[in-house]
Write a protein that holds these residues in place. Structure first.
Motif, PDB file in Angstrom:
ATOM      1  N   THR A   7      49.781  38.823  -1.769  1.00  0.00           N
ATOM      2  CA  THR A   7      49.180  38.348  -2.806  1.00  0.00           C
ATOM      3  C   THR A   7      47.756  37.573  -2.196  1.00  0.00           C
ATOM      4  OG1 THR A   7      50.933  37.512  -4.172  1.00  0.00           O
ATOM      5  CG2 THR A   7      48.832  36.353  -4.401  1.00  0.00           C
ATOM      6  N   ASP A   8      46.771  37.947  -2.719  1.00  0.00           N
ATOM      7  CA  ASP A   8      45.531  37.362  -2.103  1.00  0.00           C
ATOM      8  C   ASP A   8      45.028  35.987  -2.587  1.00  0.00           C
ATOM      9  OD1 ASP A   8      44.747  39.437  -0.389  1.00  0.00           O
ATOM     10  OD2 ASP A   8      43.432  40.417  -1.908  1.00  0.00           O
ATOM     11  N   ILE A   9      44.821  34.923  -1.824  1.00  0.00           N
ATOM     12  CA  ILE A   9      44.670  33.596  -2.295  1.00  0.00           C
ATOM     13  C   ILE A   9      42.837  33.364  -2.395  1.00  0.00           C
ATOM     14  CG2 ILE A   9      44.876  31.152  -1.634  1.00  0.00           C
ATOM     15  CD1 ILE A   9      47.587  32.489  -2.356  1.00  0.00           C
ATOM     16  N   ASN A  10      42.657  32.880  -3.508  1.00  0.00           N
ATOM     17  CA  ASN A  10      41.186  32.577  -3.784  1.00  0.00           C
ATOM     18  C   ASN A  10      40.762  31.357  -3.926  1.00  0.00           C
ATOM     19  OD1 ASN A  10      42.196  32.259  -6.490  1.00  0.00           O
ATOM     20  ND2 ASN A  10      41.210  34.014  -7.264  1.00  0.00           N
ATOM     21  N   ALA A  11      41.770  30.266  -4.147  1.00  0.00           N
ATOM     22  CA  ALA A  11      41.577  28.965  -4.430  1.00  0.00           C
ATOM     23  C   ALA A  11      42.842  28.017  -3.910  1.00  0.00           C
ATOM     24  CB  ALA A  11      41.363  28.666  -5.823  1.00  0.00           C
ATOM     25  N   VAL A  12      42.630  26.784  -3.716  1.00  0.00           N
ATOM     26  CA  VAL A  12      43.677  25.767  -3.584  1.00  0.00           C
ATOM     27  C   VAL A  12      43.415  24.802  -4.312  1.00  0.00           C
ATOM     28  CG1 VAL A  12      44.631  24.310  -1.735  1.00  0.00           C
ATOM     29  CG2 VAL A  12      43.892  26.583  -1.106  1.00  0.00           C
ATOM     30  N   TYR A  13      44.682  24.193  -4.988  1.00  0.00           N
ATOM     31  CA  TYR A  13      44.504  23.041  -5.664  1.00  0.00           C
ATOM     32  C   TYR A  13      45.152  21.685  -5.059  1.00  0.00           C
ATOM     33  CZ  TYR A  13      43.150  25.065 -10.280  1.00  0.00           C
ATOM     34  OH  TYR A  13      42.515  25.777 -11.271  1.00  0.00           O
ATOM     35  N   PRO A  14      44.388  20.964  -4.356  1.00  0.00           N
ATOM     36  CA  PRO A  14      44.677  19.993  -3.396  1.00  0.00           C
ATOM     37  C   PRO A  14      44.820  18.588  -4.571  1.00  0.00           C
ATOM     38  CG  PRO A  14      42.301  20.171  -3.237  1.00  0.00           C
ATOM     39  CD  PRO A  14      42.931  21.224  -4.327  1.00  0.00           C
TER      40      PRO A  14
ATOM     41  N   ALA B 274      38.770  29.140  -1.857  1.00  0.00           N
ATOM     42  CA  ALA B 274      39.820  29.260  -0.380  1.00  0.00           C
ATOM     43  C   ALA B 274      39.801  30.987  -0.196  1.00  0.00           C
ATOM     44  CB  ALA B 274      41.048  28.692  -0.231  1.00  0.00           C
ATOM     45  N   LYS B 275      40.138  31.257   0.904  1.00  0.00           N
ATOM     46  CA  LYS B 275      40.497  32.548   1.434  1.00  0.00           C
ATOM     47  C   LYS B 275      41.616  32.688   2.188  1.00  0.00           C
ATOM     48  CE  LYS B 275      35.642  34.423   0.809  1.00  0.00           C
ATOM     49  NZ  LYS B 275      34.590  35.529   1.715  1.00  0.00           N
ATOM     50  N   GLY B 276      42.552  33.671   1.708  1.00  0.00           N
ATOM     51  CA  GLY B 276      43.801  33.851   2.485  1.00  0.00           C
ATOM     52  C   GLY B 276      44.704  34.834   1.705  1.00  0.00           C
TER      53      GLY B 276
ATOM     54  N   LYS C 149      55.386  32.985   2.183  1.00  0.00           N
ATOM     55  CA  LYS C 149      55.060  32.393   3.469  1.00  0.00           C
ATOM     56  C   LYS C 149      53.316  32.772   3.420  1.00  0.00           C
ATOM     57  CE  LYS C 149      59.193  33.078   6.127  1.00  0.00           C
ATOM     58  NZ  LYS C 149      59.100  31.780   6.957  1.00  0.00           N
ATOM     59  N   GLY C 150      52.644  32.234   4.237  1.00  0.00           N
ATOM     60  CA  GLY C 150      51.173  32.734   4.362  1.00  0.00           C
ATOM     61  C   GLY C 150      50.032  31.443   4.528  1.00  0.00           C
ATOM     62  N   SER C 151      48.934  31.713   4.525  1.00  0.00           N
ATOM     63  CA  SER C 151      47.986  30.469   4.800  1.00  0.00           C
ATOM     64  C   SER C 151      46.635  30.826   3.941  1.00  0.00           C
ATOM     65  CB  SER C 151      47.844  30.294   6.089  1.00  0.00           C
ATOM     66  OG  SER C 151      47.083  31.262   6.786  1.00  0.00           O
ATOM     67  N   ALA C 152      45.765  29.938   3.924  1.00  0.00           N
ATOM     68  CA  ALA C 152      44.610  30.115   3.319  1.00  0.00           C
ATOM     69  C   ALA C 152      43.431  29.097   3.763  1.00  0.00           C
ATOM     70  CB  ALA C 152      44.402  30.165   1.808  1.00  0.00           C
ATOM     71  N   THR C 153      42.085  29.385   4.028  1.00  0.00           N
ATOM     72  CA  THR C 153      41.201  28.363   4.501  1.00  0.00           C
ATOM     73  C   THR C 153      40.350  27.974   3.362  1.00  0.00           C
ATOM     74  OG1 THR C 153      41.370  29.370   6.783  1.00  0.00           O
ATOM     75  CG2 THR C 153      39.519  28.139   6.115  1.00  0.00           C
TER      76      THR C 153
ATOM     77  N   TYR D 174      45.395  25.652   4.843  1.00  0.00           N
ATOM     78  CA  TYR D 174      46.510  24.973   3.910  1.00  0.00           C
ATOM     79  C   TYR D 174      47.775  26.570   4.198  1.00  0.00           C
ATOM     80  CZ  TYR D 174      43.842  21.975   1.366  1.00  0.00           C
ATOM     81  OH  TYR D 174      42.972  21.043   0.922  1.00  0.00           O
ATOM     82  N   ARG D 175      48.976  25.672   4.632  1.00  0.00           N
ATOM     83  CA  ARG D 175      49.964  26.772   4.925  1.00  0.00           C
ATOM     84  C   ARG D 175      50.961  26.777   3.988  1.00  0.00           C
ATOM     85  NH1 ARG D 175      48.334  28.469   9.845  1.00  0.00           N
ATOM     86  NH2 ARG D 175      47.459  27.096  11.199  1.00  0.00           N
ATOM     87  N   VAL D 176      51.610  27.879   3.807  1.00  0.00           N
ATOM     88  CA  VAL D 176      52.640  28.180   2.906  1.00  0.00           C
ATOM     89  C   VAL D 176      53.916  28.692   3.489  1.00  0.00           C
ATOM     90  CG1 VAL D 176      53.568  29.209   0.880  1.00  0.00           C
ATOM     91  CG2 VAL D 176      51.335  28.462   0.886  1.00  0.00           C
ATOM     92  N   ASN D 177      55.135  27.850   3.555  1.00  0.00           N
ATOM     93  CA  ASN D 177      56.202  28.404   3.791  1.00  0.00           C
ATOM     94  C   ASN D 177      57.522  27.372   3.069  1.00  0.00           C
ATOM     95  OD1 ASN D 177      58.455  29.209   5.445  1.00  0.00           O
ATOM     96  ND2 ASN D 177      58.079  27.822   7.090  1.00  0.00           N
TER      97      ASN D 177
END
Length: 250
Positions: free
Chosen positions: A97-104, A122-124, A167-171, A178-181
């Motif tokens: 899945t492509d990441i286009n945003a982060v909700y902090p 974000a991109k990741g 799992k993954g990450s986005a900047t 932001y990392r995902v695990n």
């Protein structure tokens, strides 16, 4: 007369059995895996609970991820070319899945004294990774050629989930990574229609196959809808393309 018939039956049975054989092979495979259906997504965002560790809002990616595994195959090959077989092994299936945003969540701005809950561009990429024990019974037919044997093998996959990880990450646009695990609840046992084709030269074989899932992965998520609110229920099925090599040990 009875003795004659019994003797004839014994001869036919022994001839038939001598023309049959059991083949045992070990296999290594890789593949491309993704989800389909209205609940699968090409893009999503990361939810982060006020820290660089979070989870993908919709982890069921409809983009292919690299997958791999290995198994043992045993099959009966009859005189007429009929095949009945069973494969059992371990596999890791990954969708992207492509990441286009982060909700902090709950980011506090001292200048305004307010909390900000909106998205940050974000991109990741993130991957939903399933570890499965796979069982594949099948029936088929062997096409014999002069030097190459081709097996056509339609059947069923039963994918028994061991665990699932997001799992993954986005900047983000501000440079924060932001990392995902994130460990998800176990996926349901998947049932897939399969079609495999194997070409053998002596003991070495090349295998290509595809599998279409029949189980909705989100059926246990109560109230989940494709677009939220009153949208149609989410439907998420697995799709897998396999290719690999096989070596016959018996």
């Amino acid at each position: 007369m009875k003795k004659t018939l019994l003797a004839l039956f014994t001869i036919i049975l022994s001839t038939h059995l001598s023309a049959q054989k059991i083949e045992v092979s070990i296999q290594a495979n890789s593949g491309l895996f993704h989800y389909s259906g209205n609940g699968a997504a090409s893009t999503s965002f990361i939810n982060s609970a006020g820290s660089p560790q979070g989870y993908t809002n919709n982890p069921y990616g409809n983009k292919n991820g690299f997958s791999y595994g290995g198994d043992i195959q045993a099959q009966y090959v009859g005189k007429t070319g009929f095949i009945a077989g069973l494969q059992a092994g371990y596999e890791i299936l990954r969708s992207k899945t492509d990441i286009n945003a982060v909700y902090p969540y709950n980011v506090y701005y001292f200048t305004t004294g307010n909390y900000y809950n909106g998205p940050t561009p974000a991109k990741g990429q993130t991957f939903l990774q399933d570890q499965n024990i796979n069982i594949n019974p099948y029936l088929g037919y062997r096409l014999p050629f002069k030097k190459i044997k081709i097996d056509i093998m339609p059947g069923m996959d039963f994918g028994i989930n061991i665990n699932s990880y997001d799992k993954g990450s986005a900047t983000a646009s501000d440079g924060t990574v932001y990392r995902v695990n994130h460990k998800l609840q176990k996926a349901p046992t998947d049932v897939r229609l399969t079609l495999g084709v194997a070409a053998y030269y002596k003991k070495l074989g090349i295998i290509v196959g595809c599998a279409h899932g029949l189980v909705n992965y989100t059926s246990n998520l109560i109230g989940m809808t494709a677009g939220g609110g009153s949208s149609a229920p989410q439907i998420v099925h697995s799709e897998l393309l396999r290719f690999g090599i096989s070596y016959r040990v018996l």
